[in-house]
Design a protein around this motif. Structure first.
Motif, PDB file in Angstrom:
ATOM      1  N   VAL A 199       3.374   3.915 -16.002  1.00 59.13           N
ATOM      2  CA  VAL A 199       2.655   2.652 -15.869  1.00 59.13           C
ATOM      3  C   VAL A 199       1.502   2.820 -14.890  1.00 59.13           C
ATOM      4  CG1 VAL A 199       4.388   0.902 -16.421  1.00 59.13           C
ATOM      5  CG2 VAL A 199       4.390   1.979 -14.180  1.00 59.13           C
ATOM      6  N   MET A 200       0.492   2.027 -15.108  1.00 64.67           N
ATOM      7  CA  MET A 200      -0.618   2.037 -14.167  1.00 64.67           C
ATOM      8  C   MET A 200      -0.488   0.771 -13.336  1.00 64.67           C
ATOM      9  SD  MET A 200      -4.644   2.371 -15.033  1.00 64.67           S
ATOM     10  CE  MET A 200      -4.941   0.667 -15.399  1.00 64.67           C
ATOM     11  N   ILE A 201       0.036   0.917 -12.135  1.00 69.18           N
ATOM     12  CA  ILE A 201       0.208  -0.259 -11.284  1.00 69.18           C
ATOM     13  C   ILE A 201      -1.176  -0.788 -10.894  1.00 69.18           C
ATOM     14  CG2 ILE A 201       1.233  -1.130  -9.136  1.00 69.18           C
ATOM     15  CD1 ILE A 201       3.368  -0.067 -10.932  1.00 69.18           C
ATOM     16  N   LEU A 207      -6.936  -3.137 -10.415  1.00 68.93           N
ATOM     17  CA  LEU A 207      -7.500  -2.270 -11.458  1.00 68.93           C
ATOM     18  C   LEU A 207      -7.785  -3.050 -12.747  1.00 68.93           C
ATOM     19  CD1 LEU A 207      -5.420   1.043 -11.097  1.00 68.93           C
ATOM     20  CD2 LEU A 207      -7.748   0.614 -10.345  1.00 68.93           C
ATOM     21  N   GLU A 229     -12.471   8.690  -5.543  1.00 65.80           N
ATOM     22  CA  GLU A 229     -12.002   9.594  -4.493  1.00 65.80           C
ATOM     23  C   GLU A 229     -10.726  10.293  -4.925  1.00 65.80           C
ATOM     24  OE1 GLU A 229     -11.449   7.355  -0.906  1.00 65.80           O
ATOM     25  OE2 GLU A 229     -13.491   6.573  -0.978  1.00 65.80           O
ATOM     26  N   THR A 230     -10.384  11.333  -4.186  1.00 64.73           N
ATOM     27  CA  THR A 230      -9.173  12.067  -4.515  1.00 64.73           C
ATOM     28  C   THR A 230      -7.933  11.160  -4.390  1.00 64.73           C
ATOM     29  OG1 THR A 230      -7.894  14.023  -4.008  1.00 64.73           O
ATOM     30  CG2 THR A 230      -8.954  12.995  -2.144  1.00 64.73           C
ATOM     31  N   GLY A 231      -7.034  11.267  -5.363  1.00 72.78           N
ATOM     32  CA  GLY A 231      -5.780  10.522  -5.313  1.00 72.78           C
ATOM     33  C   GLY A 231      -5.873   9.078  -5.767  1.00 72.78           C
ATOM     34  N   THR A 232      -7.015   8.646  -6.314  1.00 68.19           N
ATOM     35  CA  THR A 232      -7.146   7.232  -6.715  1.00 68.19           C
ATOM     36  C   THR A 232      -6.451   6.942  -8.043  1.00 68.19           C
ATOM     37  OG1 THR A 232      -9.330   7.865  -7.515  1.00 68.19           O
ATOM     38  CG2 THR A 232      -9.262   6.525  -5.529  1.00 68.19           C
ATOM     39  N   LYS A 234      -7.189   9.098 -11.131  1.00 65.40           N
ATOM     40  CA  LYS A 234      -8.071   9.459 -12.260  1.00 65.40           C
ATOM     41  C   LYS A 234      -7.248  10.038 -13.416  1.00 65.40           C
ATOM     42  CE  LYS A 234     -10.845  11.908  -9.543  1.00 65.40           C
ATOM     43  NZ  LYS A 234     -10.281  11.559  -8.236  1.00 65.40           N
ATOM     44  N   VAL A 236      -4.124   9.350 -14.026  1.00 68.46           N
ATOM     45  CA  VAL A 236      -3.368   8.234 -14.610  1.00 68.46           C
ATOM     46  C   VAL A 236      -4.257   7.478 -15.608  1.00 68.46           C
ATOM     47  CG1 VAL A 236      -2.261   6.023 -14.063  1.00 68.46           C
ATOM     48  CG2 VAL A 236      -1.893   7.982 -12.573  1.00 68.46           C
ATOM     49  N   ASP A 299     -10.467  17.995 -15.312  1.00 73.23           N
ATOM     50  CA  ASP A 299     -10.377  17.444 -13.956  1.00 73.23           C
ATOM     51  C   ASP A 299     -11.275  18.268 -13.037  1.00 73.23           C
ATOM     52  OD1 ASP A 299      -9.547  15.737 -12.055  1.00 73.23           O
ATOM     53  OD2 ASP A 299      -7.454  16.382 -12.003  1.00 73.23           O
ATOM     54  N   HIS A 384       7.329   0.358  -6.853  1.00 73.97           N
ATOM     55  CA  HIS A 384       7.354   1.323  -7.947  1.00 73.97           C
ATOM     56  C   HIS A 384       7.754   2.712  -7.428  1.00 73.97           C
ATOM     57  CE1 HIS A 384       5.847   3.388 -11.555  1.00 73.97           C
ATOM     58  NE2 HIS A 384       5.176   4.193 -10.749  1.00 73.97           N
ATOM     59  N   PHE A 385       7.149   3.126  -6.319  1.00 75.09           N
ATOM     60  CA  PHE A 385       7.445   4.471  -5.817  1.00 75.09           C
ATOM     61  C   PHE A 385       8.868   4.539  -5.244  1.00 75.09           C
ATOM     62  CE2 PHE A 385       2.628   4.900  -5.289  1.00 75.09           C
ATOM     63  CZ  PHE A 385       2.517   5.517  -6.522  1.00 75.09           C
ATOM     64  N   VAL A 418      -3.754   6.643  -3.488  1.00 78.75           N
ATOM     65  CA  VAL A 418      -2.400   6.368  -4.005  1.00 78.75           C
ATOM     66  C   VAL A 418      -1.479   7.566  -3.765  1.00 78.75           C
ATOM     67  CG1 VAL A 418      -1.075   5.627  -6.003  1.00 78.75           C
ATOM     68  CG2 VAL A 418      -3.447   4.919  -5.771  1.00 78.75           C
ATOM     69  N   ARG A 419      -2.042   8.791  -3.864  1.00 78.01           N
ATOM     70  CA  ARG A 419      -1.189   9.966  -3.654  1.00 78.01           C
ATOM     71  C   ARG A 419      -0.603   9.955  -2.241  1.00 78.01           C
ATOM     72  NH1 ARG A 419      -4.406  13.844  -4.934  1.00 78.01           N
ATOM     73  NH2 ARG A 419      -3.715  14.115  -7.062  1.00 78.01           N
ATOM     74  N   GLN A 422       2.153   7.421  -2.078  1.00 76.18           N
ATOM     75  CA  GLN A 422       3.343   7.943  -2.771  1.00 76.18           C
ATOM     76  C   GLN A 422       4.110   8.922  -1.857  1.00 76.18           C
ATOM     77  OE1 GLN A 422       2.234  10.357  -6.124  1.00 76.18           O
ATOM     78  NE2 GLN A 422       3.869   9.563  -7.376  1.00 76.18           N
TER      79      GLN A 422
HETATM   80  N1  LIG Z   1      -2.325   2.922 -10.550  1.00 80.18           N
HETATM   81  C1  LIG Z   1      -1.330   3.774 -10.361  1.00 80.18           C
HETATM   82  N2  LIG Z   1      -0.060   3.416 -10.678  1.00 80.18           N
HETATM   83  C2  LIG Z   1       0.975   4.273 -10.495  1.00 80.18           C
HETATM   84  N3  LIG Z   1       0.845   5.501  -9.965  1.00 80.18           N
HETATM   85  C3  LIG Z   1      -0.392   5.905  -9.622  1.00 80.18           C
HETATM   86  C4  LIG Z   1      -1.527   5.074  -9.813  1.00 80.18           C
HETATM   87  N4  LIG Z   1      -2.621   5.732  -9.390  1.00 80.18           N
HETATM   88  C5  LIG Z   1      -2.194   6.937  -8.970  1.00 80.18           C
HETATM   89  N5  LIG Z   1      -0.863   7.041  -9.095  1.00 80.18           N
HETATM   90  C6  LIG Z   1      -0.040   8.201  -8.713  1.00 80.18           C
HETATM   91  O1  LIG Z   1      -0.701   8.819  -7.595  1.00 80.18           O
HETATM   92  C7  LIG Z   1      -0.735  10.233  -7.724  1.00 80.18           C
HETATM   93  C8  LIG Z   1      -2.192  10.704  -7.721  1.00 80.18           C
HETATM   94  O2  LIG Z   1      -2.823  10.206  -8.895  1.00 80.18           O
HETATM   95  P1  LIG Z   1      -3.827  11.112  -9.772  1.00 80.18           P
HETATM   96  O3  LIG Z   1      -3.371  12.539  -9.789  1.00 80.18           O
HETATM   97  O4  LIG Z   1      -4.033  10.427 -11.063  1.00 80.18           O
HETATM   98  O5  LIG Z   1      -5.124  11.014  -8.863  1.00 80.18           O
HETATM   99  P2  LIG Z   1      -6.529  11.748  -9.035  1.00 80.18           P
HETATM  100  O6  LIG Z   1      -7.578  10.741  -8.750  1.00 80.18           O
HETATM  101  O7  LIG Z   1      -6.579  12.418 -10.382  1.00 80.18           O
HETATM  102  O8  LIG Z   1      -6.465  12.821  -7.883  1.00 80.18           O
HETATM  103  P3  LIG Z   1      -7.362  14.162  -7.700  1.00 80.18           P
HETATM  104  O9  LIG Z   1      -8.782  13.726  -7.528  1.00 80.18           O
HETATM  105  O10 LIG Z   1      -6.816  14.760  -6.448  1.00 80.18           O
HETATM  106  O11 LIG Z   1      -7.131  14.998  -8.923  1.00 80.18           O
HETATM  107  C9  LIG Z   1      -0.028  10.567  -9.014  1.00 80.18           C
HETATM  108  O12 LIG Z   1       1.296  10.939  -8.711  1.00 80.18           O
HETATM  109  C10 LIG Z   1      -0.038   9.274  -9.793  1.00 80.18           C
HETATM  110  O13 LIG Z   1       1.105   9.153 -10.619  1.00 80.18           O
END
Ligand SMILES: Nc1ncnc2c1ncn2[C@@H]1O[C@H](COP(=O)(O)OP(=O)(O)OP(=O)(O)O)[C@@H](O)[C@H]1O
Length: 519
Positions: A199-201, A207, A229-232, A234, A236, A299, A384-385, A418-419, A422
């Protein structure tokens, strides 16, 4: 090893798509014997049905994987043939008068609409030559070569069949194994998505705008560029686009462009033929081929080396690619989603990212806001987490939050997005020992606060941007004693690629043959 064997083996192993490999082999065989269609079939003896796995004819190769009922009389004859093939693998010739061939024509008309529309009667005569395809002693299916006409096959064609049945048998076994692997992989992806929540929270919170854009772009074939940014999230978002797209039944294949050494990038993207370079011991399938029929998620696209950028651009323009060391041109059947946390426009201006590639990818840019700008999603994310981490960690209890815990999270700037949240929940769960979760102490460190620096302007601007840039380059060259590249070189100090620095030095007329002046 005969030339025929070698040529057929080369063609039938040229692709994991059995239909295109069969068409390649068909084109070759058509040059040495009467041939209007090549079929790879297998039989389900329980259900008395034939499975057509692939067929090739003048129009091209088709993968069918379709079960067709066969009349009892024909089935009995097939049973006898099957048993005899088990004992003695000699190919069979059936002339146009053979009852199996009459049934065969009915099936061909069913499989090939173009045959149905040909003038009545032109396809009603059919000779076939067939052989059992074996792998490790087991009959996996049959190869049937068919031609319209009377008494077209003879002993010389039996010799051709004997030469080619072994590579066909191996190719069929590999194709079936590959299909199983793809099925397993898809099931695994489904399981993983279920485990991580799938799911995309925030879809109805912070969002919601992103969600709307996902819904608009998903049904199209347009490339999408995910920015954030990193961990946002993308990856997902890429998963959501794929899930809602017409390609959802195909694979979603990811390539982290920043994690692959430059020398291996071409092979990762396009695959390579055995022996293409030192260490290429086996033929390897690249991400473009693996993502066929689905989505390719590139990516960290900003990390893609220049040479690979050129090749990617070529594929996006022509829709075609070749394996490294290969000669066969393959069609790229993928939808591209790229992602980056870098400022690609600045990279284009700086000359480290190709502008033509940027234009190709920038068709539908989609920005994912940082977590600090959508703090309303934090409570649902924490829930969720907690749910998924307690499952993953096999905890028998599900801890609640301590008083004030959420307020501390809402107040934090989340540089890792978000990372980071988590990971923090996981750490808190490990440390809690069943007590209510608290985060304050875990957050109690000087976080690298993004966007919090206050810029004070104390002096008026003097000179243009180019003047400033030239002055910085001169300073960096003085500090590095004129060394442009390498550790502690000017390029290193300025965070530029040495070639970028050289082109800027040329632009600003900065030369190295005499002492560089700072001003
Ligand atoms: N909206 C969301 N709902 C649920 N989980 C999320 C959400 N956004 C991110 N996460 C969780 O956060 C973690 C990081 O997300 P993701 O890898 O998609 O980020 P990213 O932007 O691709 O990071 P990077 O730039 O470092 O590659 C993952 O474990 C993902 O499952």
């Amino acid at each position: 090893m005969s030339d025929r064997f070698r040529e057929v083996a080369r063609r039938i192993f040229s692709s994991l798509d059995l239909e295109s490999a069969l068409f390649d082999a068909y084109a070759y065989l058509k040059g040495i014997m009467p041939l209007d269609g090549a079929f790879i079939t297998s039989y389900d003896h329980g259900q008395k049905k034939a499975r057509v796995i692939a067929l090739a004819c003048a129009e091209g190769g088709v993968g069918l994987d379709e079960m067709i009922s066969i009349s009892d009389g024909t089935w009995e004859m097939m049973g006898v043939w099957h048993e005899e093939s088990r004992q003695n693998p000699t190919p069979w010739i059936r002339d146009h008068t053979h009852p199996i061939n009459k049934e065969f024509i009915r099936l061909v008309k069913h499989w090939l609409p173009s045959v149905r529309t040909r003038p009545e009667g032109s396809q009603n005569l059919c000779c076939t030559i067939s052989c059992a395809l074996k792998s490790q002693g087991e009959i996996m299916g049959n190869l049937i070569l068919a031609a319209a006409g009377e008494s077209l096959y003879n002993d010389s064609h039996v010799e051709v069949m004997k030469d080619i049945c072994e590579p066909f048998g191996m190719a069929l076994a590999n194709a079936m194994r590959f299909k199983d692997l793809v099925r397993d992989h898809q099931a695994l992806q489904r399981d993983t998505r279920q485990m991580t929540g799938d799911v995309m929270i925030g879809a109805h919170g912070g969002l919601s705008k992103v969600r709307r854009l996902i819904e608009q772009v998903a049904p199209t074939e347009s490339p999408v560029l995910l920015l954030g940014e990193t961990g946002t999230g993308k990856e997902v978002v890429a998963g959501e686009i794929h899930k809602l797209s017409p390609r959802c039944k195909g694979p979603l294949i990811r390539l982290n462009c920043g994690a692959i050494p430059e020398s291996l990038m071409d092979s990762e993207l396009f695959g390579h033929q055995k022996g293409a370079f030192t260490g290429a011991f086996e033929t390897s399938v690249g991400r473009f081929e693996r993502a066929s029929g689905g989505t390719l998620f590139l990516d960290e696209i900003g990390e893609l080396p220049m040479a690979a950028q050129v090749k990617l651009l070529r594929v996006l323009q022509s829709g075609e690619f070749e394996r490294v060391g290969g000669t066969r041109v393959m069609q790229a059947d993928v939808r591209i989603i790229a992602a980056t946390h870098r400022n690609l426009e600045a990279m284009v201006a700086e000359g480290t990212f190709r502008s033509d590639l940027w234009f190709r990818l920038h068709v539908f840019p989609l920005s994912i806001p940082p977590l600090r700008k959508r703090t309303e999603d934090i409570p649902a994310m924490v829930d969720h987490f907690i749910l998924h981490k307690t499952r993953e960690m096999n905890l028998s209890y599900r801890p609640c939050l301590a008083e004030g815990a959420l307020a501390a999270l809402m107040d934090y700037p989340w540089p890792g997005n978000v990372r980071e949240l988590q990971n923090l929940v996981e750490r808190a769960l490990i440390l809690s020992g069943g007590r209510p979760l608290r985060f304050e102490t875990l957050l109690d460190r000087p976080a690298p606060r993004a966007e919090t620096k206050v810029w004070e302007v104390t002096e008026p601007l003097s000179g243009t941007f180019d003047d400033m840039a030239a002055s910085w380059i001169r300073k960096a060259l003085v500090l590095s004693h004129g060394k442009v590249s390498g550790p502690n070189g000017a390029a290193d100090r300025l965070g530029l690629h040495p070639n970028t620095l050289r082109s800027k030095m040329k632009k600003y007329g900065i030369r190295l043959h005499r002492r560089v002046n700072v001003n």
